[in-house]
Design an enzyme around this catalytic site. Structure first.
Site, mmCIF file in Angstrom:
data_model
loop_
_atom_site.group_PDB
_atom_site.id
_atom_site.type_symbol
_atom_site.label_atom_id
_atom_site.label_comp_id
_atom_site.label_asym_id
_atom_site.label_seq_id
_atom_site.Cartn_x
_atom_site.Cartn_y
_atom_site.Cartn_z
ATOM 1 N N HIS A 143 2.439 3.469 -8.155
ATOM 2 C CA HIS A 143 3.749 3.451 -7.888
ATOM 3 C C HIS A 143 4.331 2.917 -6.417
ATOM 4 O O HIS A 143 5.272 2.219 -6.264
ATOM 5 C CB HIS A 143 4.172 5.006 -7.857
ATOM 6 N N GLU A 144 3.961 3.583 -5.534
ATOM 7 C CA GLU A 144 4.370 3.304 -4.089
ATOM 8 C C GLU A 144 4.009 1.794 -3.594
ATOM 9 O O GLU A 144 4.665 1.239 -3.142
ATOM 10 C CB GLU A 144 3.798 4.235 -2.985
ATOM 11 N N HIS A 198 6.547 -0.472 -4.917
ATOM 12 C CA HIS A 198 7.632 -0.549 -4.215
ATOM 13 C C HIS A 198 7.210 -1.441 -2.855
ATOM 14 O O HIS A 198 8.020 -2.543 -2.669
ATOM 15 C CB HIS A 198 7.950 0.737 -3.551
ATOM 16 N N GLU A 231 13.083 0.853 -7.991
ATOM 17 C CA GLU A 231 12.538 1.891 -8.796
ATOM 18 C C GLU A 231 11.662 1.143 -10.126
ATOM 19 O O GLU A 231 10.609 1.234 -10.675
ATOM 20 C CB GLU A 231 13.505 2.847 -9.383
HETATM 21 ZN ZN ZN Z 1 9.857 5.354 -6.377
#
Ligand code: ZN
Length: 491
Positions: free
Chosen positions: A256-257, A260, A286
């Site tokens: 997830h990170e 980003h 997101e």
């Molecule tokens: Zn996030």
């Protein structure tokens, strides 16, 4: 570049540098700082935020923007929006909000621990009152929720969100109910046990590298709450946490990170040093994290290559067939806590919060009636009644900090993720096969070209239209969920 634009550019570069210094202070606070540093750090962060704010609201900035009015430069458009927004807010209100947010945060943390909503109520009432005044100052006449939403998702109107969420609700509620009725179809017992955090961390780094996260231009550290921050295009920091009793939670956090992080590392270097050198909006950001975490990381294809590697790292999985593992990491069931919710039920947690925020802002709902309204919606959407307010209405930090209008961006991000992934596969049909063979570079190249490099030159709507050929919509996300969970739960 004419003189006015050059002068504006110089001021915005100072703003951007100060903003990044603030980010470094925040990163340090969460990763390295001893607890004793908290009080002074508050003063230091406040000073930097004030200096950055002053660059944007400065009379010269306003004068330059007047002279540059109508310029199609993305930098001017961005500065106009920010300048206008900040200028409309009375300084006293900005200070009151910042001060109350830090007070309310402490009150909330204590109230949540004791599951005592009444203890939080006075702080919440004051926050709602301040936020209503903020909305009045920012959007006189229009839908007042536009003002809240605009802080996190500029360019998106509440009316559009209403349409998106109506579609989402209509598709999601029956799907969640149908899967919940067949909860036994998926067993995730194989994910429980003891998994050495150092091994988890090494495997997660291997995956992040395969995704294309560049460790020479970024790093990963441990933190209580995983996050990603960018200090420069070539200095992007992600954080992670690894729990010994959770085989994959740390890994999906890193995917997830790193999603980003890839976005921030992929911004056009020509934008470096300006406020355009970052992700377009919260929802688009997101979309990148969710795309990598869910559509890639929780997909069957990804594990064709990575499951044998995972089995090498954790030999206990040698007895677990790949299909059993795939089903386990996609187990979906209604639960109380948003941040622990699975991909299928997640959207309903957001929907509930959006509806309650709108009711609070309009005055239809009073803060004191929030727990009852919360529990009623939990029952109706997820079929659950929270055991206490700590695991109900008090669970999130957002309202204590005044972050109303933030939650919707999570759900919109999921929708955009599905749209982008579908568009990428349509443009490059070899992507699923490449993912199966462990090559994630074709997908990344498409995202670089269609999303990352643009930075903040565009807001979410034009970016999605350009990349996918259509507006932001719930349809592709619902199609994706129906296909995936229909098969998993044999619906
Ligand atoms: Zn996030």
């Amino acid at each position: 570049m004419n003189d006015d634009l050059r002068a504006l550019d110089a001021r915005l570069r100072r703003f951007h540098a100060l903003d990044k210094i603030g980010s470094l202070l925040a990163w340090d606070q969460q990763v390295c700082m001893p607890p004793g540093g908290a009080a002074e750090r508050g003063t230091q962060s406040g000073l930097i935020a004030g200096l950055a704010h002053a660059e944007l609201t400065h009379a010269e900035t306003g004068e330059l923007l007047r002279r540059l009015k109508g310029s199609p430069e993305p930098l001017v458009e961005w500065a106009e929006r920010e300048h206008e927004r900040r200028r409309k807010l009375p300084a006293q209100l900005v200070e009151d909000l910042a001060e109350h947010a830090s007070v309310a945060h402490g009150v909330w943390a204590d109230a949540r621990r004791r599951s005592d909503f009444k203890a939080f109520l006075p702080a919440l009432e004051k926050m709602v009152d301040l936020k209503r005044r903020q909305a009045d100052a920012l959007a006189p006449g229009g839908d007042p929720y536009d003002a809240w939403l605009d802080e996190f998702e500029p360019g998106m109107a509440t009316a559009e969100l209403d349409r998106l969420f109506a579609d989402l609700k209509a598709g999601l509620v029956p799907l969640v109910k149908a899967a919940a009725a067949k909860a036994d179809a998926v067993d995730d017992a194989c994910l429980r046990g003891r998994f050495e955090p150092a091994r988890q961390r090494a495997f997660a780094a291997e995956v992040a590298r395969a995704m294309g996260f560049d460790f020479r231009r970024g790093r990963e550290d441990l933190a209580v709450h995983p996050f990603c921050t960018s200090l420069a295009i070539d200095d992007v920091r992600i954080t992670a946490r690894y729990a010994e009793d959770d085989a994959v939670g740390g890994l999906f956090g890193v995917m997830h990170e790193a999603g980003h992080g890839l976005y921030e590392q992929g911004v056009d270097p020509a934008l470096e040093g300006t406020p355009l050198a970052r992700g377009a909006t919260m929802a688009v950001h997101e979309s990148q994290s969710r795309l990598w975490e869910n559509m890639v990381g929780r997909g069957r294809g990804f594990w064709k290559t990575f499951y044998p590697r995972f089995q090498d790292v954790f030999p206990g999985f040698r007895d677990v067939p790949a299909e059993t593992f795939y089903r386990a990491i996609n187990k979906a069931e209604p639960s109380h806590i948003r941040v622990e919710a699975d991909e299928l039920t997640y959207g309903l947690h957001v929907l509930l919060r959006f509806e309650l925020e709108r009711a609070l802002l309009s005055g239809k709902l009073q803060p004191r009636d929030l727990p009852a309204a919360w529990n009623e919606k939990m029952k109706s959407y997820l079929g659950l009644t929270p055991p206490d307010d700590g695991r109900g209405v008090l669970q999130d930090v957002h309202w204590a900090e005044g972050l109303f209008g933030y939650f919707p961006t999570y759900a919109v991000g999921n929708m955009i993720a599905a749209q982008l992934f579908a568009a990428a596969v349509k443009a490059r049909p070899e992507i699923p096969g490449r993912i199966e063979s462990g090559d994630l570079s074709v997908l990344l190249a498409w995202l670089r070209e269609n999303v990352h490099r643009h930075g903040r030159r565009m807001l979410a709507d034009p970016l999605v239209r350009r990349a996918t050929g259509g507006p932001i919509a719930a349809g592709p996300y619902l199609d994706y969920l129906k296909k995936k969970y229909g098969e998993l739960y044999r619906l």
